[in-house]
Design a protein around this motif. Structure first.
Motif, PDB file in Angstrom:
ATOM      1  N   ALA A  40     -34.199 -27.342  16.698  1.00 11.87           N
ATOM      2  CA  ALA A  40     -33.171 -28.204  16.534  1.00 11.87           C
ATOM      3  C   ALA A  40     -32.651 -28.748  15.323  1.00 11.87           C
ATOM      4  O   ALA A  40     -31.529 -28.487  15.116  1.00 11.87           O
ATOM      5  CB  ALA A  40     -33.965 -29.625  17.234  1.00 11.87           C
ATOM      6  N   VAL A  41     -33.348 -29.010  14.262  1.00 12.23           N
ATOM      7  CA  VAL A  41     -32.767 -29.574  12.872  1.00 12.23           C
ATOM      8  C   VAL A  41     -33.635 -28.809  12.103  1.00 12.23           C
ATOM      9  O   VAL A  41     -34.783 -28.691  11.948  1.00 12.23           O
ATOM     10  CB  VAL A  41     -32.757 -30.986  12.886  1.00 12.23           C
ATOM     11  CG1 VAL A  41     -32.467 -31.534  11.545  1.00 12.23           C
ATOM     12  CG2 VAL A  41     -31.991 -31.710  13.869  1.00 12.23           C
ATOM     13  N   GLN A  71     -41.392 -33.007  23.521  1.00 16.28           N
ATOM     14  CA  GLN A  71     -41.852 -33.639  22.383  1.00 16.28           C
ATOM     15  C   GLN A  71     -41.013 -32.881  21.112  1.00 16.28           C
ATOM     16  O   GLN A  71     -40.842 -31.917  21.284  1.00 16.28           O
ATOM     17  CB  GLN A  71     -43.298 -33.682  22.114  1.00 16.28           C
ATOM     18  CG  GLN A  71     -43.868 -34.209  20.813  1.00 16.28           C
ATOM     19  CD  GLN A  71     -45.292 -33.837  20.987  1.00 16.28           C
ATOM     20  OE1 GLN A  71     -46.089 -34.275  21.297  1.00 16.28           O
ATOM     21  NE2 GLN A  71     -45.584 -33.025  19.846  1.00 16.28           N
ATOM     22  N   VAL A  72     -40.970 -33.732  19.938  1.00 15.23           N
ATOM     23  CA  VAL A  72     -40.348 -32.926  18.847  1.00 15.23           C
ATOM     24  C   VAL A  72     -41.684 -32.865  17.845  1.00 15.23           C
ATOM     25  O   VAL A  72     -42.524 -33.692  17.738  1.00 15.23           O
ATOM     26  CB  VAL A  72     -39.303 -33.919  18.092  1.00 15.23           C
ATOM     27  CG1 VAL A  72     -38.874 -33.297  16.749  1.00 15.23           C
ATOM     28  CG2 VAL A  72     -38.141 -34.011  18.946  1.00 15.23           C
ATOM     29  N   ILE A  73     -41.891 -31.579  17.338  1.00 17.26           N
ATOM     30  CA  ILE A  73     -42.516 -31.384  16.300  1.00 17.26           C
ATOM     31  C   ILE A  73     -41.879 -31.077  14.826  1.00 17.26           C
ATOM     32  O   ILE A  73     -40.936 -30.843  14.906  1.00 17.26           O
ATOM     33  CB  ILE A  73     -43.472 -30.025  16.587  1.00 17.26           C
ATOM     34  CG1 ILE A  73     -44.146 -30.314  17.741  1.00 17.26           C
ATOM     35  CG2 ILE A  73     -44.395 -29.501  15.376  1.00 17.26           C
ATOM     36  CD1 ILE A  73     -44.966 -28.788  18.400  1.00 17.26           C
ATOM     37  N   SER A  74     -42.456 -31.821  13.819  1.00 20.12           N
ATOM     38  CA  SER A  74     -41.905 -31.613  12.701  1.00 20.12           C
ATOM     39  C   SER A  74     -42.787 -31.045  11.662  1.00 20.12           C
ATOM     40  O   SER A  74     -44.118 -31.034  11.605  1.00 20.12           O
ATOM     41  CB  SER A  74     -41.387 -32.915  12.140  1.00 20.12           C
ATOM     42  OG  SER A  74     -42.390 -33.952  11.910  1.00 20.12           O
ATOM     43  N   TYR A  75     -42.353 -30.218  10.353  1.00 20.82           N
ATOM     44  CA  TYR A  75     -42.978 -29.930   9.431  1.00 20.82           C
ATOM     45  C   TYR A  75     -42.094 -29.689   8.214  1.00 20.82           C
ATOM     46  O   TYR A  75     -40.948 -29.996   8.134  1.00 20.82           O
ATOM     47  CB  TYR A  75     -43.689 -28.536   9.747  1.00 20.82           C
ATOM     48  CG  TYR A  75     -42.699 -27.339   9.813  1.00 20.82           C
ATOM     49  CD1 TYR A  75     -42.258 -26.670   8.717  1.00 20.82           C
ATOM     50  CD2 TYR A  75     -42.003 -27.097  11.192  1.00 20.82           C
ATOM     51  CE1 TYR A  75     -41.358 -25.670   8.948  1.00 20.82           C
ATOM     52  CE2 TYR A  75     -41.304 -26.120  11.439  1.00 20.82           C
ATOM     53  CZ  TYR A  75     -40.898 -25.372  10.377  1.00 20.82           C
ATOM     54  OH  TYR A  75     -39.808 -24.464  10.413  1.00 20.82           O
ATOM     55  N   PRO A 104     -47.782 -32.044  14.654  1.00 19.22           N
ATOM     56  CA  PRO A 104     -47.736 -31.571  15.798  1.00 19.22           C
ATOM     57  C   PRO A 104     -47.850 -32.455  17.065  1.00 19.22           C
ATOM     58  O   PRO A 104     -47.198 -32.127  18.132  1.00 19.22           O
ATOM     59  CB  PRO A 104     -48.943 -30.538  16.031  1.00 19.22           C
ATOM     60  CG  PRO A 104     -50.038 -31.199  15.079  1.00 19.22           C
ATOM     61  CD  PRO A 104     -49.397 -32.048  13.956  1.00 19.22           C
ATOM     62  N   HIS A 105     -47.822 -33.627  16.910  1.00 15.98           N
ATOM     63  CA  HIS A 105     -47.854 -34.715  18.076  1.00 15.98           C
ATOM     64  C   HIS A 105     -46.710 -35.874  17.783  1.00 15.98           C
ATOM     65  O   HIS A 105     -46.838 -36.748  18.669  1.00 15.98           O
ATOM     66  CB  HIS A 105     -49.300 -35.391  17.844  1.00 15.98           C
ATOM     67  CG  HIS A 105     -50.698 -34.637  18.363  1.00 15.98           C
ATOM     68  ND1 HIS A 105     -50.775 -33.700  19.254  1.00 15.98           N
ATOM     69  CD2 HIS A 105     -51.513 -34.066  17.160  1.00 15.98           C
ATOM     70  CE1 HIS A 105     -51.624 -33.107  19.282  1.00 15.98           C
ATOM     71  NE2 HIS A 105     -52.217 -33.224  17.979  1.00 15.98           N
ATOM     72  N   GLY A 157     -38.337 -29.028   8.861  1.00 14.80           N
ATOM     73  CA  GLY A 157     -37.722 -28.460  10.264  1.00 14.80           C
ATOM     74  C   GLY A 157     -38.367 -29.424  11.303  1.00 14.80           C
ATOM     75  O   GLY A 157     -39.177 -29.873  11.107  1.00 14.80           O
ATOM     76  N   PHE A 158     -37.449 -29.534  12.352  1.00 12.65           N
ATOM     77  CA  PHE A 158     -37.980 -30.296  13.626  1.00 12.65           C
ATOM     78  C   PHE A 158     -37.465 -29.434  14.756  1.00 12.65           C
ATOM     79  O   PHE A 158     -36.521 -28.948  15.100  1.00 12.65           O
ATOM     80  CB  PHE A 158     -36.849 -31.641  13.721  1.00 12.65           C
ATOM     81  CG  PHE A 158     -37.199 -32.542  12.598  1.00 12.65           C
ATOM     82  CD1 PHE A 158     -37.966 -33.657  12.599  1.00 12.65           C
ATOM     83  CD2 PHE A 158     -36.560 -32.403  11.172  1.00 12.65           C
ATOM     84  CE1 PHE A 158     -38.207 -34.648  11.475  1.00 12.65           C
ATOM     85  CE2 PHE A 158     -36.932 -33.245  10.159  1.00 12.65           C
ATOM     86  CZ  PHE A 158     -37.587 -34.301  10.245  1.00 12.65           C
ATOM     87  N   LEU A 159     -38.689 -29.208  15.766  1.00 12.48           N
ATOM     88  CA  LEU A 159     -38.789 -28.519  16.772  1.00 12.48           C
ATOM     89  C   LEU A 159     -38.712 -29.292  18.172  1.00 12.48           C
ATOM     90  O   LEU A 159     -39.512 -29.926  17.978  1.00 12.48           O
ATOM     91  CB  LEU A 159     -39.534 -27.066  16.591  1.00 12.48           C
ATOM     92  CG  LEU A 159     -39.511 -26.463  15.311  1.00 12.48           C
ATOM     93  CD1 LEU A 159     -40.882 -25.477  15.326  1.00 12.48           C
ATOM     94  CD2 LEU A 159     -38.396 -25.673  15.220  1.00 12.48           C
ATOM     95  N   GLY A 160     -38.381 -28.635  19.182  1.00 11.32           N
ATOM     96  CA  GLY A 160     -38.647 -29.210  20.358  1.00 11.32           C
ATOM     97  C   GLY A 160     -39.510 -28.355  21.083  1.00 11.32           C
ATOM     98  O   GLY A 160     -39.659 -27.038  20.781  1.00 11.32           O
TER      99      GLY A 160
END
Length: 355
Positions: A40-41, A71-75, A104-105, A157-160
């Motif tokens: 996503a971002v 949900q969006v996971i970020s790292y 992860p949550h 990073g932001f993932l769906g």
């Protein structure tokens, strides 16, 4: 569930896991495929001290960047530290250059040059930021902060993902995973180097490339976790390290549509029903038949999102003998019928594509 910090620890490796590496790889790949990652971002961040940036719970901004995801996971990859990360309700953790931290949550957290808790005041600034970033109105390198001589450099990073109704690997992860780059193996370090080059010299298609790199980085982080810390901290991974449970999981995933009973499973595994039921429940946390039911619905949810097949066809492909039985089980788990779920997913996907 608390966070975990991973350093290299070869003593965590399992002979059983090595012996069944092909089976384990297939199972992990199968579970990762069914969370349907979507970049996503993804951007580079260069904040100068002092600074404190809070990211609220993902439910406050998911609709802006990936409304079709659960949900969006970020790292964050720390290129130049030190800085601090604080997950809501947890003690702050120090991040040094080379560290990777994964949430992860979708919990609320803050990244700052000094420890700082996340706050409800972070919600509106975060929504404004993600609105602009999703629209492509911000550069790939974000520079902000207090303007002091100290500075950090991170890649964010932001993932769906699709994690409902149930994903055994994701559900067993801690609230955060912190990995030291010195402990990382394999291609993850090469991916980080590619990300840095792409951020430093963006050109045509860079945003698309960065999103794909974000997905690969997430998978590599999970692989590193699974190979090390996951063997002791994640129930599903402990199952993969147990020869009997790993073979059982392989049957349930590989022949999901088959009409399984506990007796039939035990026969395939050359063990008694009682031993299989007790051992599977103790290691994984749920009985074998309940695990199968939950996983069938997880796969069905993905198929409803991705394929135009008739409901009966999808029901049959995951092991239900009738559309009615499937619809009852799906609604009991998800709160909506399969057809309503599909319509909602398609509407969200249209809105995402328009953005």
């Amino acid at each position: 569930m608390l966070g975990t910090t991973m350093q290299r620890n070869h003593s965590l490796s399992s002979d059983s896991l090595v012996q069944t590496s092909g089976m384990v790889d297939a199972l992990i790949s199968n579970v990762l495929e069914n969370i349907r990652l979507q970049g996503a971002v993804f951007f580079a961040w260069r904040p100068s001290w002092p600074y404190a940036t809070g990211v609220p719970n993902e439910r406050y901004f998911r609709d802006l960047i990936l409304p079709a995801s659960d949900q969006v996971i970020s790292y964050h990859v720390v290129i130049e530290g030190p800085c601090w990360a604080t997950v809501e309700g947890e003690p702050p953790v120090r991040l040094d250059g080379g560290d990777i931290i994964l949430f992860p949550h979708g919990d609320a957290y803050a990244i700052s040059n000094q420890p700082r808790d996340p706050s409800d005041k972070d919600i509106e600034p975060a929504r404004q930021f993600f609105t602009l970033m999703a629209a492509g109105e911000l550069p790939l390198v974000i520079e902000n902060g207090g303007g002091g001589p100290g500075q950090n450099r991170l890649v964010c990073g932001f993932l769906g993902c699709d994690r409902y109704p149930w994903n055994p690997l994701l559900d067993g992860l801690p609230r955060y995973i912190l990995l030291s780059r010195s402990a990382l193996e394999g291609p993850v370090n090469d991916l980080i180097d590619i990300v840095l080059r792409e951020c430093g010299h963006p050109w045509a298609g860079s945003r698309s490339v960065m999103r794909r790199l974000g997905e690969l980085l997430f998978i590599e982080v999970i692989r590193q976790y699974c190979q090390n810390e996951g063997l002791t901290n994640n129930p599903w991974m402990r199952g993969l390290a147990d020869p009997l449970i790993a073979k059982c999981l392989s049957l349930l995933h590989g022949r999901m549509a088959e009409t399984w009973t506990l007796e039939k499973l035990a026969g395939q595994l050359n063990c008694s029903r009682s031993i299989l039921a007790e051992r599977f429940s103790r290691v994984i946390g749920v009985p074998p038949m309940k695990y199968l039911s939950q996983w069938r619905l997880q796969v069905a949810a993905r198929l409803l999102r991705e394929r135009p097949d008739k409901i009966l066809s999808i029901a049959s492909s995951v092991g239900y003998e009738s559309e009615m039985a499937f619809s009852r089980a799906f609604k009991r788990s998800m709160g909506v019928s399969p057809s309503a779920f599909r319509r909602s997913s398609q509407s969200a996907k249209i809105g995402e594509n328009r953005d």
